[in-house]
Write a protein that holds these residues in place. Sequence first.
Motif, PDB file in Angstrom:
ATOM      1  N   GLU A  42       0.837  -1.205   0.000  1.00 52.92           N
ATOM      2  CA  GLU A  42       0.000   0.000   0.000  1.00 52.92           C
ATOM      3  C   GLU A  42       0.869   1.252   0.000  1.00 52.92           C
ATOM      4  OE1 GLU A  42      -0.370  -2.505   2.086  1.00 52.92           O
ATOM      5  OE2 GLU A  42      -2.218  -3.395   1.296  1.00 52.92           O
ATOM      6  N   GLU A  45       2.343   1.669  -3.463  1.00 48.99           N
ATOM      7  CA  GLU A  45       1.331   2.142  -4.415  1.00 48.99           C
ATOM      8  C   GLU A  45       1.046   3.623  -4.212  1.00 48.99           C
ATOM      9  OE1 GLU A  45      -0.714  -2.233  -4.438  1.00 48.99           O
ATOM     10  OE2 GLU A  45      -1.851  -0.557  -3.605  1.00 48.99           O
ATOM     11  N   GLU A  49       1.741   6.657  -6.786  1.00 50.30           N
ATOM     12  CA  GLU A  49       0.646   7.527  -7.203  1.00 50.30           C
ATOM     13  C   GLU A  49       1.050   8.997  -7.092  1.00 50.30           C
ATOM     14  OE1 GLU A  49      -3.052   6.030  -5.441  1.00 50.30           O
ATOM     15  OE2 GLU A  49      -3.730   8.127  -5.470  1.00 50.30           O
ATOM     16  N   ARG A  61      -1.189   1.053 -12.979  1.00 49.75           N
ATOM     17  CA  ARG A  61      -1.439   0.208 -11.816  1.00 49.75           C
ATOM     18  C   ARG A  61      -0.147  -0.547 -11.480  1.00 49.75           C
ATOM     19  NH1 ARG A  61      -4.458  -5.018 -11.282  1.00 49.75           N
ATOM     20  NH2 ARG A  61      -3.827  -5.342 -13.430  1.00 49.75           N
ATOM     21  N   ILE A  62       0.115  -0.679 -10.174  1.00 50.34           N
ATOM     22  CA  ILE A  62       1.295  -1.431  -9.723  1.00 50.34           C
ATOM     23  C   ILE A  62       0.838  -2.826  -9.294  1.00 50.34           C
ATOM     24  CG2 ILE A  62       3.005  -1.572  -7.882  1.00 50.34           C
ATOM     25  CD1 ILE A  62       3.796   0.768  -9.270  1.00 50.34           C
TER      26      ILE A  62
END
Lengths: 115, 214
Positions: A42, A45, A49, A61-62
């Motif tokens: 998280e 990500e 972002e 998207r990862i």
Amino acid sequence: MHELAIAQSIVEQVEEVARSQGLAKISTIRLRIGALRAVVPEALEFGFEVLSQDTPLAGARIVIEEIPIRITCHECGAISSPEPGLAWLCPACGSAVVEMTSGKELQLDSLEVED
Amino acid sequence: MEIRVVENLLKANEAVAAQTLERLAKHGVRAINMIGSAGSGKTALLEATLPRLRESLGVAVIEGDLQTTRDAERIDRIGVPVVQVTTGKSCHLPPQLVLRALDGLDLDAIDLLFIENVGNLICPSEIPVGEHHKVAVLSTPEGDDKVLKYPMLFHLADAVVINKIDLLPHVTCDVGRIRSDLEQVGSRAQIFEVSARTGEGLDGYIGWLLGLVG
Ligand SMILES: Nc1nc2c(ncn2[C@@H]2O[C@H](COP(=O)(O)OP(=O)(O)OP(=O)(O)O)[C@@H](O)[C@H]2O)c(=O)[nH]1
Ligand SMILES: [Mg+2]
Ligand SMILES: [Zn+2]
């Protein structure tokens, strides 16, 4: 905290690949990350972002494949995963002379490009 | 369409670190990356060991610090060559800055170069700076749970220095647990229990350091 540094590397390296290969829109970035790296998906990500906001990678998207820790025994060659909470010993022969052969990865694996 | 890349995410850092290693090799310098939490005693260990190492070796220090030049001043005070690298917001010492810092040192006069990283257990263990050895510095007031929380550092470290053992009567820290946790992360590190304040245990650590120079 280190997720931010990793996210920065992802942005830089993927932009470089996109530029050199003339890729227009990247939808997915696939990573292979070893369990020993203790990366929080998280956090990675979120870092990506933020850092990709004003770049051509914004919105990509990862996807993280977590690679388990594996040790290879120097005595008998057996490959195993260490038991959580126990010392790194070969379960086949009990030897402590083992080498980590996976679990340290921090790799950009592949990109998904919109056709 | 899928495009295979397969690149190490640290490759830019590793390339710079390799340049540093190459330069050090030309001058026969061994480099040690000292990694530990803020306040674990990295600078104190340098202050306690450098005067003795200097009797038989050429030593120097690169000091990584977020903001201040305080640590570099402490090393300067004991008369050891030191280059300060201010990292600003970076949570680790970037290899580019270490490479540049070499310009400020007389490499021919150095056998052992200590690089004090920014106080942090994660990023400095991920990002190589061009070192031959990693020394992890832990201190007893931090407790005994750090090894399993930061396995990467302790897996990679060539030596683990458990500092501030003079405080053991006053803090909750089971050194035996640290030792057994090290086994759980596949550590092959030499372990030293020391006090930079009283000097206890430093002989073993200094002996290990001297042994690094061939
Ligand atoms: N009691 C005791 N205190 C120590 C010992 N070693 C260091 N200290 C104290 O711990 C504090 C932090 O020591 P430093 O050497 O500045 O720690 P550091 O790891 O260099 O800290 P940063 O550079 O800020 O990351 C200082 O007040 C030292 O005097 C020790 O062995 N025993
Ligand atoms: Mg310091
Ligand atoms: Zn075996």
